[in-house]
Design an enzyme around this catalytic site. Sequence first.
Site, short mmCIF file in Angstrom:
data_model
loop_
_atom_site.label_atom_id
_atom_site.label_comp_id
_atom_site.label_asym_id
_atom_site.label_seq_id
_atom_site.Cartn_x
_atom_site.Cartn_y
_atom_site.Cartn_z
N LYS A 42 47.83 29.58 45.40
CA LYS A 42 46.41 29.58 45.82
C LYS A 42 45.52 30.32 44.82
CE LYS A 42 44.98 32.71 49.04
NZ LYS A 42 43.80 33.44 48.59
N ASN A 43 45.93 31.54 44.45
CA ASN A 43 45.05 32.36 43.63
C ASN A 43 44.98 31.89 42.18
OD1 ASN A 43 44.48 33.82 45.87
ND2 ASN A 43 45.56 35.69 45.24
N CYS A 75 34.55 41.95 54.52
CA CYS A 75 35.79 41.21 54.68
C CYS A 75 36.83 42.11 55.32
CB CYS A 75 36.20 40.66 53.32
SG CYS A 75 37.80 41.03 52.72
N ARG A 114 34.43 44.66 49.40
CA ARG A 114 34.87 44.01 48.16
C ARG A 114 33.61 43.62 47.38
NH1 ARG A 114 39.41 39.73 49.85
NH2 ARG A 114 39.79 39.54 47.63
N ASP A 131 48.92 42.24 47.64
CA ASP A 131 49.12 41.07 48.52
C ASP A 131 50.52 41.02 49.13
OD1 ASP A 131 46.55 40.30 48.15
OD2 ASP A 131 46.97 38.62 46.79
N ARG A 153 45.14 29.98 55.62
CA ARG A 153 44.34 30.08 54.40
C ARG A 153 45.24 30.11 53.17
NH1 ARG A 153 39.99 34.71 54.36
NH2 ARG A 153 39.79 33.70 52.34
C1 UD1 Z 1 42.20 38.96 44.00
C2 UD1 Z 1 43.07 38.09 44.87
C3 UD1 Z 1 43.53 38.87 46.09
C4 UD1 Z 1 44.22 40.16 45.65
C5 UD1 Z 1 43.32 40.95 44.69
C6 UD1 Z 1 44.01 42.16 44.09
C7 UD1 Z 1 42.19 35.87 44.50
C8 UD1 Z 1 41.42 34.72 45.03
N1 UD1 Z 1 42.29 36.94 45.29
O1 UD1 Z 1 41.05 39.34 44.77
O2 UD1 Z 1 44.44 38.05 46.81
O3 UD1 Z 1 44.46 40.95 46.78
O4 UD1 Z 1 42.93 40.11 43.59
O5 UD1 Z 1 45.17 41.79 43.43
O6 UD1 Z 1 42.72 35.84 43.42
N2 UD1 Z 1 36.09 45.54 42.71
C9 UD1 Z 1 34.87 46.18 42.50
N3 UD1 Z 1 33.84 45.44 42.00
C10 UD1 Z 1 33.96 44.11 41.70
C11 UD1 Z 1 35.20 43.47 41.92
C12 UD1 Z 1 36.25 44.22 42.43
O7 UD1 Z 1 34.73 47.36 42.76
O8 UD1 Z 1 32.96 43.51 41.25
C13 UD1 Z 1 37.23 46.33 43.25
C14 UD1 Z 1 37.74 45.81 44.60
O9 UD1 Z 1 36.99 46.34 45.67
C15 UD1 Z 1 39.17 46.25 44.60
C16 UD1 Z 1 39.56 46.14 43.11
O10 UD1 Z 1 38.33 46.13 42.40
O11 UD1 Z 1 39.26 47.61 44.98
C17 UD1 Z 1 40.36 44.93 42.78
O12 UD1 Z 1 39.73 43.78 43.31
P1 UD1 Z 1 39.87 42.35 42.59
O13 UD1 Z 1 41.01 42.39 41.65
O14 UD1 Z 1 38.53 41.96 42.07
O15 UD1 Z 1 40.23 41.43 43.81
P2 UD1 Z 1 39.79 39.93 44.03
O16 UD1 Z 1 39.63 39.25 42.73
O17 UD1 Z 1 38.67 39.88 45.01
#
Ligand code: UD1
Length: 417
Positions: A22-23, A116, A121, A304, A396
């Site tokens: 999925k990711n 969420c 996030r 995850d 999902r």
């Molecule tokens: C992706 C995965 C999710 C997984 C996560 C961490 C997908 C669709 N989802 O989510 O399944 O749990 O990686 O491996 O691939 N953050 C910020 N600012 C931002 C973006 C992120 O502060 O603009 C923080 C988040 O709150 C979190 C950390 O960075 O604490 C990591 O998040 P991120 O790697 O961005 O997760 P996702 O890409 O949303």
Amino acid sequence: MKKFLIKGGKKLSGTVEISGAKNAILPILAACLLTRGKTVLTNVPKLVDLKTMAHLLRIIGARVDYIRGRMEVDTADVCFPEAPYELVSQMRASIYVLGPLLVKFKKAKVSFPGGCAIGARPIDLHLKALEKMGASFETKKGYLYASTDELKGAEIDFENVSVGATCHILMTATLANGKTIMRNCAKEPEIDSLIDFLVKMGAKITGKGTSTLIIEGVKELFPVGMEMMADRIEAGTFLIAGAITNSEITIANCNPEHLESLILKMQQAGFEIGVDDSSMKIFPTRKILPVNIVTDPYPAFPTDLQAQFLALMTIAKGTSYIEDTIFPDRFMHVPELNRLQANISQEKGKAKVIGVESLSGAEVMATDLRASAALVLAGLAAEGETIVSRIYHIDRGYDNIEGKLRLLGADIERIEE
Ligand code: UD1
């Protein structure tokens, strides 16, 4: 409302086939917007999140067809650079369309994702990087109005490691004018797979597998076909299903290299795990040992799989500590597991799990995707009947999890309330 009814305590046996990731597919679907024409993706599982992304692409003007694992995305008539609240609020990865729409249309209107279940996030890293590339943003009524005269290459130093921001800026930079250097990037295998896809389309990217990615913007990308990589989180979940039922099962069609951190922890917990290029086999153990984990960006232990591993530790012989540094609020499964007579206490970002002799079936409620998987796993091990409600969360990200578990011999049924 659909629920799972699980009669626990059954040993599993046989082989489970892992589906596409999925990711990895979500950012690739958004990246289809970077080209005009028909992209063909194979090994695409039937998942609600992918359906949501397909719906979003259709709203934008793409044609998306899905038949038995093959998804075709035709972007020839893409014309409407908007992502509405109904879809972005359902699935945060919708934000991935922002950069591709901006680079193609010079403007986009995308809903803010909002809260969420696994905690705050934010998308600040995405927006700061796009601003550095020449985008500007206005917010009105929960929507982000983005515009640019031209997106240009830039030097981006991410403050934190983010999978989403890395994928998003990477794909956007492929068509920006000039060179982009991205530092402190996430290194998850799904990012490598996005790089493979973009390079196949004609993008110029170096640094795959490292935390610095260099992208030389090109004028145009071309539609291609690609088979999607196996889902390491689904594979890890089934490995833990074997462990929690203390069974011998084979997890086929996966890449064990992507799961080294989990395999190591499973070995420390006392399980023998056989590995070859594309499969893993888990063998029963005499005693499940307590193991501590701390989640961190790849190649460390994945957030995850935190909930699923925690479920396993509820029946270990001793006490373990589970810490989530990525999503410290991602412990909604704890009170539900305690309803199954687990002994877990929890404070911000960390859980203390005192292993119990056995879990006992009860009604529990799924709160998010991976928490639902943890509850299903616990239900497989619990004595008696467990009912897991709100299983739309699990749909999902897992394609027919109950069917796959039944093939392994589990007693699990999807029931209508
Ligand atoms: C992706 C995965 C999710 C997984 C996560 C961490 C997908 C669709 N989802 O989510 O399944 O749990 O990686 O491996 O691939 N953050 C910020 N600012 C931002 C973006 C992120 O502060 O603009 C923080 C988040 O709150 C979190 C950390 O960075 O604490 C990591 O998040 P991120 O790697 O961005 O997760 P996702 O890409 O949303």
